[in-house]
Design a protein around this motif. Structure first.
Motif: not given
Length: 259
Positions: A179-182, A204-217
């Motif tokens: 849901a968060a990735v969506r 509003e917030a800065v997104t902190v994530a592993n680099e492998n879950i945002v491909w295409g974004l």
């Protein structure tokens, strides 16, 4: 192989796959096409991405020249040095083996975001025209899952403390939280203008994530936290492809520097 089975039943079928390395039989290779255009990264970012070991070694196809020349080169990549010493050298307040384990690095990045006027709406009528914290990705090879303890070597807790100590709100995205990735994808695809600004401004917030879950974004600003082992063992970090290429404007590269 699922693609071959579908091709036999539906001759015109096409499948889209992002971030996949395929071992294809020779008779199937003619059906494969590579997207070799960067999304919306400016030339200054594209040049950095092209230095990635994956691209230099041919594992990722090289970019082709854009059909239309970009209007500008874009802002240069900004670097923040994460100073590390095994022998007690002066690290100027930096701690931890990895940049994501360093509170000082988080503070320095927060200061840069302030310089870029991220989250400042004083000159942006109705919340438009300025960058919000939602326009920022912090990416690296770290663990942002809810079951990762703060003292885990791959936890970005210290870096997040540094950001928040300077007033930068953050959100960690668990790789299992679909849901968060969506929601991240919806912000990327939302229309520009007042509707998008209103939608982003609610939380509003800065997104902190592993680099492998945002491909295409993508986001205007990407903070790339260097992978120490890539820096030590490889000519160029693979994170250039996985993280830097998500930026449509500005990259802040937190680089590992051994003293």
């Amino acid at each position: 192989m699922i693609y071959k089975a579908l091709k036999q039943r539906h001759i015109t079928v096409s499948l889209w796959a992002a971030g996949v390395l395929l071992e294809l039989p020779a008779d199937m290779e003619r059906y494969v096409h590579h997207l070799t255009q960067p999304l919306r990264s400016p030339p200054s970012v594209v040049r950095e991405v092209e230095q990635a070991d994956d691209m230099q070694g041919g594992r990722v196809p090289a970019y082709t020249a854009p059909p239309v020349a970009p209007p500008s080169d874009g802002p240069p990549v900004v670097t923040v040095d994460h100073l590390y010493s095994e022998c007690g050298g002066d690290t100027q307040g930096h701690e931890g083996d990895w940049p994501w384990r360093c509170e000082r690095c988080g503070q320095l990045v927060a200061d840069l975001l302030t310089t870029l006027r991220v989250g400042c709406h004083d000159h942006a009528p109705h919340g438009q025209g300025g960058l919000t914290f939602n326009d920022v990705f912090v990416l690296g090879n770290m663990k942002c899952d809810t079951d990762t303890t703060d003292d885990h070597p791959y936890s970005p807790a210290a870096f997040i403390r540094g950001l928040e100590s300077r007033g930068v709100p953050t959100r960690k995205v668990d790789r299992h939280d679909t849901a968060a990735v969506r929601q991240l994808a919806e912000v990327t695809s939302a229309p520009t203008g007042e509707e998008r600004a209103a939608g982003r401004g609610r939380d509003e917030a800065v997104t902190v994530a592993n680099e492998n879950i945002v491909w295409g974004l993508e986001r205007p600003i990407v903070v790339y936290l260097d992978n120490v082992w890539d820096s030590l063992c490889c000519a160029d970090p693979t994170g250039r492809v996985r993280s830097m290429s998500r930026s449509t404007a500005q990259v802040i590269w937190v680089k590992y520097v051994k003293r």
